[in-house]
Design an enzyme around this catalytic site. Structure first.
Site, PDB file in Angstrom:
ATOM      1  N   TRP A   1      -3.958   2.646  24.765  1.00 19.51           N
ATOM      2  CA  TRP A   1      -4.210   3.914  25.453  1.00 19.51           C
ATOM      3  C   TRP A   1      -4.446   4.998  24.415  1.00 19.51           C
ATOM      4  CZ3 TRP A   1      -0.038   7.809  26.543  1.00 19.51           C
ATOM      5  CH2 TRP A   1      -0.501   8.850  27.339  1.00 19.51           C
TER       6      TRP A   1
ATOM      7  N   ASP B   1       6.553   0.387  27.055  1.00 20.57           N
ATOM      8  CA  ASP B   1       5.944   1.508  27.757  1.00 20.57           C
ATOM      9  C   ASP B   1       5.789   1.103  29.225  1.00 20.57           C
ATOM     10  OD1 ASP B   1       4.590   3.766  28.508  1.00 20.57           O
ATOM     11  OD2 ASP B   1       2.722   3.260  27.500  1.00 20.57           O
TER      12      ASP B   1
ATOM     13  N   LYS C   1       2.684   7.668  38.012  1.00 21.68           N
ATOM     14  CA  LYS C   1       1.874   6.788  38.845  1.00 21.68           C
ATOM     15  C   LYS C   1       2.633   6.299  40.074  1.00 21.68           C
ATOM     16  CE  LYS C   1      -1.430   6.820  35.676  1.00 21.68           C
ATOM     17  NZ  LYS C   1      -0.794   7.535  34.572  1.00 21.68           N
TER      18      LYS C   1
END
Length: 396
Positions: free
Chosen positions: A130, A211, A246
């Site tokens: 990312w 993560d 999210k």
């Protein structure tokens, strides 16, 4: 003048594309850039369970006074339980938790903690990773190295190369591992691959930093933290960065947490004191609103059940989009294998097209993608999936 030697920093490419998309007047434009969930109407909705919890919090609120700098106790306990599940019964006494400003804040504070604990040691990020991982880690003064992760042409993990790299990394390196819905590829290791990765990490004395940004959007709430649970069964210490952006839809509330699993309770107290000190020097304390919402949702059985149903529906939609896109691409390019699209998980996929092709899609078809070719599949829906497949097929 104090700032005369400064030069302008290039703006974030993802945010720049989002701005360009808004300015585009084409009726059939498609936005596959920013990593947010969207429904079939292209909206990023407020979850019903979140809205109900928020109304109750505001109605009962009598003060805006400070909460504990480490975060509200209920939120910290419930986030720990959400990630660790039943393992929390055994690990809770040696697991520190700090509320953070989103998952990014957790990653940055974890990096700062590692820099204090192991000065001079590097951090390893996946290739690709990312886009913000590099800045978060280097901002803490860590030297960035990468481990092989994904073969774009084969749409598969480079597991053997990854293991070789980790075996040769300096002892006590920090290894950032995305637990599920890998960004930007969507390709996650299988359980046996995770076992091999954690075996290597353990034998080489590395510190894994998981993560957890998409728990519940891949296969399920428990399945998406499988590597964390596997690590808990074999490692004395590791870090976990948690994001509520999210799976609770709390993007703008910047709600996250850093979990620090330590060998024993005395070490837990030490690392919690360290991360509180780091946070104090950076921003003092995280905003409370998102944390209070999450606490209320997870502590109320009715709201928790409603939230789980909504989250399962989001995950089901993403899986359906993957299946639909794989089928559409098979129809247009029967000479290629697109089964990997349905097999990978979460918001993202990496089809492997060149930056020039990405530019062509934007200029000719009004389809917006990041220039490395990453696609947020949630930007597709019933009305534009075929259009996208028509445009993508000739480029592969």
């Amino acid at each position: 003048m104090s700032f005369e030697n400064l030069t302008a920093v290039r703006s974030d490419s993802v945010l720049g594309l989002a701005t360009a998309f808004l300015r585009d007047k084409a009726a059939g434009k498609i936005d596959l850039t920013v990593g947010v969930y969207r429904d079939d109407q292209g909206r990023t909705p407020v979850m019903n369970a979140v809205a109900e919890a928020e109304r109750a919090i505001i109605a009962a609120q009598t003060t805006k006074s400070y909460l504990p700098p480490i975060g509200p106790p209920g939120y910290r306990a419930r986030i720990r339980r959400l990630v660790l599940g039943d393992l929390d019964d055994g690990l809770g006494d040696r697991t520190g938790v700090l509320q953070t400003t989103g998952g990014c804040g957790a990653l940055r504070i974890g990096a700062e903690l590692f820099a204090r604990a192991q000065p001079g040691k590097p951090v390893y990020l996946s290739d690709p990773t990312w886009g913000n991982h590099d800045g978060l880690m280097s901002g803490a003064g860590l030297r960035i190295r990468t481990y092989p992760y994904f073969d774009v042409s084969a749409h598969a993990l480079r597991l053997d190369e990854m293991l070789d790299c980790l075996k040769n990394a300096p002892e006590h390196s920090l290894i950032v591992l995305q637990s599920s819905c890998h960004n930007p590829t969507g390709a996650d290791p299988a359980p046996d691959a995770w076992a091999a990765i954690l075996d290597t990490v353990e034998r080489c004395g590395h510190l894994p930093f998981f993560d957890v940004a998409y728990q519940g959007l891949g296969t399920g709430l428990r399945e998406d933290v499988l590597p964390v649970h596997m690590a808990a069964g074999r490692l004395g210490e590791f870090l976990v960065a948690v994001s509520c952006s999210k799976n609770f839809g709390l993007y703008r509330e910047r709600c996250g947490a850093l979990l620090m699993v330590t060998p024993d309770g005395s070490r837990k107290g030490v690392v919690e004191s360290q991360v509180k000190d780091i946070a104090r020097g950076m921003y003092s304390m995280a905003p409370s609103h998102g944390a209070l919402i999450v606490d209320r949702v997870l502590s109320d059985s009715k709201l928790r059940s409603a939230w789980r149903r909504e989250l399962a529906g989001m995950s089901k939609r993403l899986a359906g989009l993957r299946t639909g896109l794989a089928r559409a691409m098979d129809e247009r390019r029967p000479d290629l294998d697109f089964s990997w699209i349905a097999r990978h998980k979460g918001l993202f996929l990496l089809p492997g097209i060149e930056p020039a092709a990405v530019d062509r899609l934007r200029e000719e078809n009004h389809i917006y993608m990041i220039r490395d070719g990453r696609i947020n599949i949630a930007g597709l829906n019933k009305s534009n999936l075929a259009t996208f497949a028509d445009a993508l097929a000739p480029l592969l």
